[in-house]
Write a protein that holds these residues in place. Structure first.
Motif, short mmCIF file in Angstrom:
data_model
loop_
_atom_site.label_atom_id
_atom_site.label_comp_id
_atom_site.label_asym_id
_atom_site.label_seq_id
_atom_site.Cartn_x
_atom_site.Cartn_y
_atom_site.Cartn_z
N PHE A 62 32.25 36.39 33.01
CA PHE A 62 32.91 35.85 32.53
C PHE A 62 32.25 34.15 31.29
CE2 PHE A 62 36.33 35.65 35.17
CZ PHE A 62 36.78 36.57 35.65
N GLU A 63 31.11 34.10 31.73
CA GLU A 63 30.53 33.94 30.67
C GLU A 63 29.49 34.55 29.77
OE1 GLU A 63 27.09 31.62 32.50
OE2 GLU A 63 28.14 30.61 33.28
N LEU A 64 29.41 35.40 30.10
CA LEU A 64 28.84 36.54 29.08
C LEU A 64 30.35 37.58 28.28
CD1 LEU A 64 26.49 38.49 31.67
CD2 LEU A 64 25.85 36.72 30.26
N ASN A 65 31.49 37.98 29.74
CA ASN A 65 32.44 38.27 28.56
C ASN A 65 34.03 37.16 28.88
OD1 ASN A 65 34.31 39.88 27.33
ND2 ASN A 65 33.39 41.97 27.88
N PRO A 66 33.59 36.80 27.43
CA PRO A 66 35.13 36.21 28.39
C PRO A 66 36.49 36.38 28.71
CG PRO A 66 34.56 35.13 26.35
CD PRO A 66 33.48 35.78 26.83
N ASN A 67 36.69 37.90 27.39
CA ASN A 67 37.83 38.56 26.96
C ASN A 67 37.71 39.93 28.41
OD1 ASN A 67 38.17 37.35 24.41
ND2 ASN A 67 36.44 38.56 24.22
N LEU A 68 37.45 39.59 30.12
CA LEU A 68 37.72 40.42 30.77
C LEU A 68 38.52 39.81 31.44
CD1 LEU A 68 33.89 41.49 31.48
CD2 LEU A 68 35.44 42.45 30.29
N THR A 69 39.56 39.52 30.68
CA THR A 69 40.73 38.71 31.26
C THR A 69 41.49 39.53 32.23
OG1 THR A 69 41.22 38.57 29.38
CG2 THR A 69 43.58 38.26 30.87
N SER A 70 41.20 41.05 32.80
CA SER A 70 41.74 41.93 33.65
C SER A 70 41.16 41.19 35.02
CB SER A 70 41.46 43.74 33.63
OG SER A 70 40.42 43.90 33.65
N LEU A 71 40.67 40.62 35.40
CA LEU A 71 38.94 40.08 36.61
C LEU A 71 39.85 39.25 36.67
CD1 LEU A 71 35.21 41.15 35.47
CD2 LEU A 71 36.58 42.61 37.73
N ARG A 72 40.71 38.54 36.33
CA ARG A 72 40.93 37.18 36.57
C ARG A 72 41.86 37.25 37.87
NH1 ARG A 72 38.81 33.18 33.14
NH2 ARG A 72 38.45 33.99 30.73
N PHE A 73 42.88 38.25 37.95
CA PHE A 73 43.46 38.44 39.34
C PHE A 73 42.64 38.28 40.24
CE2 PHE A 73 46.55 41.59 41.76
CZ PHE A 73 46.95 40.14 41.92
N ASP A 74 41.72 39.01 40.58
CA ASP A 74 41.10 39.41 41.74
C ASP A 74 40.39 38.00 41.38
OD1 ASP A 74 41.76 42.56 42.38
OD2 ASP A 74 39.84 42.31 41.08
N TYR A 75 39.36 37.65 40.66
CA TYR A 75 39.09 36.05 40.90
C TYR A 75 40.38 35.31 41.20
CZ TYR A 75 36.14 32.01 39.14
OH TYR A 75 35.53 30.62 39.46
N ALA A 76 41.03 34.34 40.96
CA ALA A 76 42.41 33.94 41.16
C ALA A 76 42.87 34.28 43.23
CB ALA A 76 43.57 34.24 40.48
N ASN A 77 42.71 35.54 42.95
CA ASN A 77 42.96 35.93 44.82
C ASN A 77 41.63 34.89 45.73
OD1 ASN A 77 44.73 37.05 43.81
ND2 ASN A 77 43.77 39.50 43.56
N LEU A 78 40.46 34.65 44.69
CA LEU A 78 39.42 34.14 45.58
C LEU A 78 39.26 33.29 45.75
CD1 LEU A 78 36.25 34.72 47.05
CD2 LEU A 78 35.60 34.77 44.52
N LEU A 79 40.04 32.61 44.70
CA LEU A 79 40.12 30.87 44.63
C LEU A 79 41.16 30.83 45.49
CD1 LEU A 79 39.64 30.28 40.58
CD2 LEU A 79 38.12 29.51 42.65
N ALA A 80 42.32 31.45 45.33
CA ALA A 80 43.32 30.88 46.18
C ALA A 80 42.92 30.95 47.79
CB ALA A 80 44.42 32.30 46.17
N ASN A 81 42.48 32.27 48.45
CA ASN A 81 42.00 31.75 49.66
C ASN A 81 40.82 31.10 49.67
OD1 ASN A 81 43.04 34.59 50.17
ND2 ASN A 81 40.96 36.03 49.12
N MET A 82 40.01 30.40 49.13
CA MET A 82 39.21 29.48 49.71
C MET A 82 40.71 28.22 49.17
SD MET A 82 35.94 30.74 47.00
CE MET A 82 34.90 29.28 47.57
N ASP A 83 41.26 27.86 48.95
CA ASP A 83 42.00 26.59 49.01
C ASP A 83 41.54 26.00 48.18
OD1 ASP A 83 43.61 27.51 51.33
OD2 ASP A 83 42.20 26.61 52.46
N LYS A 84 41.29 26.89 46.79
CA LYS A 84 40.67 26.43 45.66
C LYS A 84 42.42 26.32 44.40
CE LYS A 84 35.84 26.74 45.22
NZ LYS A 84 34.20 26.55 45.59
N ASN A 85 43.12 25.42 44.94
CA ASN A 85 44.33 25.94 44.34
C ASN A 85 44.54 25.48 42.93
OD1 ASN A 85 45.47 27.13 46.78
ND2 ASN A 85 45.62 24.95 47.60
N ASP A 86 44.58 24.50 42.31
CA ASP A 86 44.57 24.26 41.14
C ASP A 86 43.75 25.22 40.29
OD1 ASP A 86 46.30 21.97 41.96
OD2 ASP A 86 44.32 20.87 41.83
#
Length: 242
Positions: free
Chosen positions: A5-29
């Motif tokens: 995302f630092e290199l390309n902040p417009n890759l929004t489609s990847l944010r779903f997988d990233y959100a799932n990873l964060l949720a699995n790590m209990d980084k809820n906010d």
């Protein structure tokens, strides 16, 4: 993900997988922030809305969870798992009517879902719809043993039996209390209920037997002793039979 995302902040489609990873790590906010960014670009993403709802549910933010589960179902109305989660949210909020609505929708697809059946029975029990709850408890207990559900069944039967007593529907009351004893021969309230029903029907011997059983099992119960004393001191009438 962060370097991408630092290199390309417009890759929004990847944010779903990233959100799932964060949720699995209990980084809820952090997960919520990523889901919301993704949903701004893909507002019809039912799976993202459902996952966002699950994170809110983990945070005990039930209103937000329910709102997002509902949005997900608007887009994907056939998603049974989301319906189950939504029903449980309503159940947790003591909104038993809406919980039952979605339990029914789940059971319409999978009538053998025992967990959903059990939860529906609990919701009906909470709404004091004891007869309906009793029917479902019995159905489940025929398939598998469950101590909690059996205790709930006994509670519902005792309560419904007591309601029948108040309505002078003594035969129905007897059926309820006898069913309780089939599940637990040591259930003292069922014997007390039988005693009251037989007393009202004029069956003195059966009333006496059941009062004695109730008091034997719960010797400190003052209500049983007071009712037994009143029964024992009552004048005999011609309507009474052995």
């Amino acid at each position: 993900f962060q370097k991408t995302f630092e290199l390309n902040p417009n890759l929004t489609s990847l944010r779903f997988d990233y959100a799932n990873l964060l949720a699995n790590m209990d980084k809820n906010d952090l997960a919520i922030a990523q889901y919301n960014t993704y949903l701004k670009a893909y507002p019809k993403a039912a799976d993202a809305l459902a996952n966002l709802a699950t994170v809110y549910e983990k945070q005990n933010k039930m209103d937000s969870a329910i709102a997002n589960y509902l949005k997900s179902l608007e887009i994907d109305p056939k998603n049974t798992e989301v319906k189950k989660k939504l029903a449980l949210c309503y159940h947790g909020q003591n909104d038993y009517t809406d919980a039952i609505k979605y339990y029914n929708e789940v059971l319409a697809i999978n009538k053998d879902d025992l967990d959903t059946k059990a939860n529906k029975a609990l919701a009906l029990h909470a709404l004091k719809k004891y007869e309906d709850a009793i029917t479902i408890y019995k159905e489940i207990l025929k398939v598998k043993e469950n101590e909690r559900l059996q205790n709930n069944l006994i509670s519902a039967l005792n309560t419904q039996g007591d309601i029948y007593l108040q309505e002078n529907n003594n035969q129905k009351a007897i059926e309820c209390f006898n069913t309780v004893i089939e599940y637990d021969v040591n259930e003292d309230f069922a014997y007390f209920g039988l005693a009251k029903a037989y007393e009202k029907m004029g069956s003195k011997t059966k009333a006496l037997e059941n009062y004695e059983k109730a008091i034997e099992m719960a010797p400190d119960n003052q209500m049983y002793k007071d009712n037994f004393k009143a029964f024992s001191n009552a004048p005999v009438t011609k309507t009474q039979t052995s």
